[in-house]
Enzyme design. Structure first.
Site, PDB file in Angstrom:
ATOM      1  N   LYS A 188      47.369  50.491  31.270  1.00  0.00           N
ATOM      2  CA  LYS A 188      45.888  49.751  31.027  1.00  0.00           C
ATOM      3  C   LYS A 188      45.319  50.239  29.847  1.00  0.00           C
ATOM      4  O   LYS A 188      45.693  51.418  29.293  1.00  0.00           O
ATOM      5  CB  LYS A 188      45.180  50.134  32.256  1.00  0.00           C
ATOM      6  CG  LYS A 188      44.046  49.266  32.632  1.00  0.00           C
ATOM      7  CD  LYS A 188      44.389  48.399  33.431  1.00  0.00           C
ATOM      8  CE  LYS A 188      43.286  47.244  33.494  1.00  0.00           C
ATOM      9  NZ  LYS A 188      43.537  46.243  34.761  1.00  0.00           N
ATOM     10  N   ASP A 197      41.011  41.950  30.854  1.00  0.00           N
ATOM     11  CA  ASP A 197      40.211  42.586  32.063  1.00  0.00           C
ATOM     12  C   ASP A 197      38.873  42.547  31.674  1.00  0.00           C
ATOM     13  O   ASP A 197      38.429  41.567  30.971  1.00  0.00           O
ATOM     14  CB  ASP A 197      40.731  44.117  32.145  1.00  0.00           C
ATOM     15  CG  ASP A 197      40.311  44.697  33.521  1.00  0.00           C
ATOM     16  OD1 ASP A 197      41.052  44.364  34.604  1.00  0.00           O
ATOM     17  OD2 ASP A 197      39.296  45.362  33.668  1.00  0.00           O
TER      18      ASP A 197
HETATM   19  N1  GLU Z   1      43.474  43.084  34.285  1.00  0.00           N
HETATM   20  C1  GLU Z   1      44.258  42.262  35.226  1.00  0.00           C
HETATM   21  C2  GLU Z   1      44.579  43.271  36.388  1.00  0.00           C
HETATM   22  O1  GLU Z   1      43.930  44.009  36.863  1.00  0.00           O
HETATM   23  C3  GLU Z   1      45.567  41.536  34.663  1.00  0.00           C
HETATM   24  C4  GLU Z   1      46.510  42.416  33.918  1.00  0.00           C
HETATM   25  C5  GLU Z   1      47.633  41.667  33.281  1.00  0.00           C
HETATM   26  O2  GLU Z   1      47.491  40.313  33.424  1.00  0.00           O
HETATM   27  O3  GLU Z   1      48.390  42.264  32.595  1.00  0.00           O
HETATM   28  O4  GLU Z   1      45.727  42.983  37.074  1.00  0.00           O
END
Ligand code: GLU
Length: 449
Positions: A122, A162
């Site tokens: 992340k 996100d």
């Molecule tokens: N931010 C999204 C999550 O919390 C998607 C992450 C992604 O698609 O890599 O899962």
């Protein structure tokens, strides 16, 4: 396990959100460790709570008036045992290392549940895109990528969106990456469909949440039909949660943003939802404006003196917190129980505090935890990576069918894991255990690295 937690607390005493995510996880995986000593012998937990790599960097950029700002950028590469690091980027003033670490930790197990080969990571920055012009956002994204590009790649680490990062930001980030690397690859997901993106990716998290909730309801002989639903948030996840609830015959009563919430007693139907999408995605305005078009709806501004959110006091059957972490505290949970809510399914990451989750369990409220319920977004990101690798794209129906089948499998996996380890019906335990076993076994296979 106490020792693992003690080390985490002692190493990073100020990282409250990360402690919360780790504590909730450790409490549920104990039965696995008791049956399988090899996880203890090879320090799998100790390794899981320590990121493989953390990158922090300066992000300087110039606003439209020529003033220079400096933000802090992050990428936490948490675990790559089952695939390249995968997870979103969050641009929000609340971002700090603790928030990114908690999100990266959750992402590891969420991604394991998707059935795809995705590690967890992340990133983000404490940048506030609100009220910034497109050109300011572009310059910020370019500066952010001018450092991040050296750490990511389609087989190494694949960021996505996100909070505060959607199609516009992914476009600017991708453009800069391509320029710096002179390579057109699937290094980011959530791209535009004409340049490598997947159909259904914008819808995927919200649709997946409702598919998961429907599976939970099926087990107790019910459907979404006529269910009254409270939804918080009005971003991508909330919008498509609302859309799928409506498609399945449910009724949507509330949505919110950081300033307040709207309550539409007649229900937010598809036409009203389209108006709200326009308001949020194109005008980038406040949700309060919904009431200008639909004056019968009530707008309730955030009251900083209240220690609960009145959104959760409306009578309903289901609740979908889809705004942000820790938005449902113990008081909110008590209110949800009192108004008769029978199912809470997490659209956001970790929106319910631990006391709220305990209250749901004590009162037989079905609880769908984020790592399982909102895994549809990253699952379709995995499908986007597959399409990019093959240089072809699937139809809407094909992606949606795969998404639905993945959500059904995740649901079944949670149910089975919870039952096998002595916690029948506990989706939180089921999700944590199944995710842990998949990642933990890969770590055992690969040795102490
Ligand atoms: N931010 C999204 C999550 O919390 C998607 C992450 C992604 O698609 O890599 O899962």
């Amino acid at each position: 396990m106490e020792q693992v937690l003690a080390t985490v607390l002692q190493r990073d005493p100020e990282q409250q959100e990360f402690h919360q995510a780790v504590t909730e996880f450790l409490e549920t995986v104990k039965p696995v460790l008791d049956r399988h000593p090899e996880y203890r012998n090879f320090a799998v937990l100790e390794r899981l709570v320590e990121p493989e790599r953390m990158i922090m960097f300066r992000v300087p950029w110039m606003d439209d008036r020529g003033r220079v700002h400096v933000n802090r950028g992050y990428r936490v590469e948490m675990n790559s045992a089952i695939g390249p690091y995968k997870g979103g980027l969050r641009f929000h003033p609340s971002v700090n290392l603790s928030v990114i670490k908690f999100l990266a930790f959750e992402q590891v197990f969420k991604n394991a549940l998707t059935t795809l080969s995705l590690g967890g990571g992340k990133g983000g920055a404490d940048f506030d895109p609100r009220d910034r012009s497109d050109t300011e956002v572009m310059r910020f994204c370019q500066s952010f990528m001018s450092e991040l590009f050296r750490h990511i790649g389609e087989d190494t680490d694949v960021p996505a969106g996100d909070i505060g990062v959607s199609g516009r930001e992914i476009g600017f980030l991708f453009g800069m990456y391509k320029k710096l690397q002179n390579k057109f690859t699937g290094v980011l997901t959530g791209k535009g469909v004409s340049w490598g993106g997947s159909l259904i990716r914008p819808e995927a998290t919200g649709y997946g949440v409702v598919y998961f909730a429907s599976e939970m309801l099926t087990l107790i002989g019910q459907t979404m039909e006529c269910k009254h639903c409270l939804i918080s948030g009005s971003g991508n996840v909330a919008q498509y949660t609302a859309e799928k609830v409506l498609q399945l015959g449910g009724r949507v009563l509330t949505m919110s943003d950081s300033s307040g919430y709207i309550f539409d007693e007649e229900g937010i139907d598809i036409a009203k939802l389209e108006h709200l999408k326009e308001l949020k995605n194109v005008e980038r305005g406040r949700i309060e404006k919904y009431c200008q078009r639909y004056p019968h709806a009530e707008y309730v501004p955030v009251d900083p003196d209240l220690d609960y959110n009145p959104l959760w006091q409306h009578e309903a059957d289901c609740a979908f917190p889809a705004a942000t972490q820790n938005e449902i505290n113990a008081k909110d949970a008590q209110h949800l129980v009192e108004v008769g809510v029978k199912l809470v399914c997490e659209g956001a990451n970790m929106p319910c505090v631990p006391e709220a989750i305990s209250l749901f369990a004590e009162n037989d409220v079905l609880f769908g935890p984020a790592k399982a319920a909102n895994a549809g977004g990253v699952a379709v990101s995995g499908l986007e990576m597959a399409q990019d690798a093959m240089r072809l794209s699937w139809t809407r129906d094909e992606v949606d069918t795969r998404l639905r089948s993945i959500m059904e499998k995740i649901h079944q996996t949670c149910v089975d894991a919870a039952a096998y380890y002595g916690h029948p019906g506990d989706y939180l335990a089921g999700a944590n255990i199944a995710g842990f076993v998949k990642v933990g076994n890969a770590m055992l296979d690969q040795g102490v690295v």
